[in-house]
Scaffold this motif. Sequence first.
Motif, PDB file in Angstrom:
ATOM      1  N   ALA A  74       0.854  -1.196   0.000  1.00  0.00           N
ATOM      2  CA  ALA A  74       0.000   0.000   0.000  1.00  0.00           C
ATOM      3  C   ALA A  74       0.885   1.240   0.000  1.00  0.00           C
ATOM      4  N   MET A  75       1.567   1.472  -1.119  1.00  0.00           N
ATOM      5  CA  MET A  75       2.506   2.595  -1.227  1.00  0.00           C
ATOM      6  C   MET A  75       1.983   3.639  -2.199  1.00  0.00           C
ATOM      7  N   PHE A  76       1.776   4.870  -1.678  1.00  0.00           N
ATOM      8  CA  PHE A  76       1.312   5.969  -2.524  1.00  0.00           C
ATOM      9  C   PHE A  76       2.367   6.340  -3.570  1.00  0.00           C
ATOM     10  N   ILE A  77       1.890   6.697  -4.730  1.00  0.00           N
ATOM     11  CA  ILE A  77       2.752   7.247  -5.776  1.00  0.00           C
ATOM     12  C   ILE A  77       2.902   8.735  -5.497  1.00  0.00           C
ATOM     13  N   THR A  78       4.073   9.159  -5.037  1.00  0.00           N
ATOM     14  CA  THR A  78       4.303  10.562  -4.707  1.00  0.00           C
ATOM     15  C   THR A  78       5.510  11.092  -5.487  1.00  0.00           C
ATOM     16  N   PRO A  79       5.570  12.404  -5.722  1.00  0.00           N
ATOM     17  CA  PRO A  79       6.717  12.982  -6.434  1.00  0.00           C
ATOM     18  C   PRO A  79       8.051  12.681  -5.759  1.00  0.00           C
ATOM     19  N   THR A  80       8.076  12.720  -4.441  1.00  0.00           N
ATOM     20  CA  THR A  80       9.321  12.440  -3.715  1.00  0.00           C
ATOM     21  C   THR A  80       9.798  11.020  -3.973  1.00  0.00           C
ATOM     22  N   ARG A  81       8.889  10.064  -3.905  1.00  0.00           N
ATOM     23  CA  ARG A  81       9.267   8.670  -4.162  1.00  0.00           C
ATOM     24  C   ARG A  81       9.623   8.443  -5.622  1.00  0.00           C
ATOM     25  N   GLN A  82       8.971   9.185  -6.521  1.00  0.00           N
ATOM     26  CA  GLN A  82       9.254   9.023  -7.951  1.00  0.00           C
ATOM     27  C   GLN A  82      10.657   9.505  -8.333  1.00  0.00           C
ATOM     28  N   GLU A  83      11.273  10.262  -7.453  1.00  0.00           N
ATOM     29  CA  GLU A  83      12.663  10.655  -7.694  1.00  0.00           C
ATOM     30  C   GLU A  83      13.623   9.488  -7.463  1.00  0.00           C
ATOM     31  N   VAL A  84      13.154   8.484  -6.719  1.00  0.00           N
ATOM     32  CA  VAL A  84      14.023   7.379  -6.312  1.00  0.00           C
ATOM     33  C   VAL A  84      13.673   6.058  -7.010  1.00  0.00           C
ATOM     34  N   VAL A  85      12.371   5.820  -7.220  1.00  0.00           N
ATOM     35  CA  VAL A  85      11.915   4.583  -7.854  1.00  0.00           C
ATOM     36  C   VAL A  85      10.904   4.926  -8.950  1.00  0.00           C
ATOM     37  N   ASP A  86      10.606   3.943  -9.792  1.00  0.00           N
ATOM     38  CA  ASP A  86       9.578   4.108 -10.820  1.00  0.00           C
ATOM     39  C   ASP A  86       8.319   3.371 -10.386  1.00  0.00           C
TER      40      ASP A  86
END
Length: 250
Positions: A93-105
Amino acid sequence: MKLATLATSLLATLALSMAATSSAQTTLKVGSTPTGSPFTFLDTKTNSIDGVMVDIVNAVGKDAGFGVQIEPMQFSALIASLTSKRIDLISAAMFITPTRQEVVDFSLPIYSYGEGVVVLKQDTVAYQSFADMKGKRVGVQVGTAFVDPLQKSGLFSEVKLYETTSDLMRDANAGRIDAGVLDYPIAAFAVAKGQFPNLRMVTSFKPTMVNSIGMATRKGDTELMGKVNAAVTKLKANGAIDGILKKWGL
């Protein structure tokens, strides 16, 4: 001489066939969490991780041609485990966020929801926003998208961090915090199942952090992401993902 040539040819064909089979049966290590019902949780009867995102990643793997080996770990360790190549994919249950998108796809969105709030049953206030909860002691899970906004709001007397949602709700249930803030479906599922009998969902609360969850791969792993997205698109179109969501009450 002819028999030897035939035997060599048959062995070569067998080797190619075995290599193709091995390739087709590649197994990926998938990071998931043991606490987060109904999305992911430890089924004590089978001692394995089960839930929405487990069913979905298994369906994706079946369609895309790879096996799935679920690797249980804390939510806060998922991204670090992916980037360090301990796992190949995250399905939780992991939100797609801009911060996380900098690290993973991230894959295409799978399901959307916002934050939920739980309080003791004797607290009957119809909270509609965090502003209504000013001065309260609130709990939130480490690594979730809710931590930063709550800490920066300046509204609360304490923002206590927890490794798991179970620990968070256990403290809320015991009155050690005034409110728990976590994924709405996870909170609602636990309350509906009577796992924390002293708690109620604040149904009047209007979430402000609505987002979508998706599976994650390492940055730049376009081959795997292409397979995942193709499978997700197909499973959405044929109703398989809707069927899984309904199975778990979503």
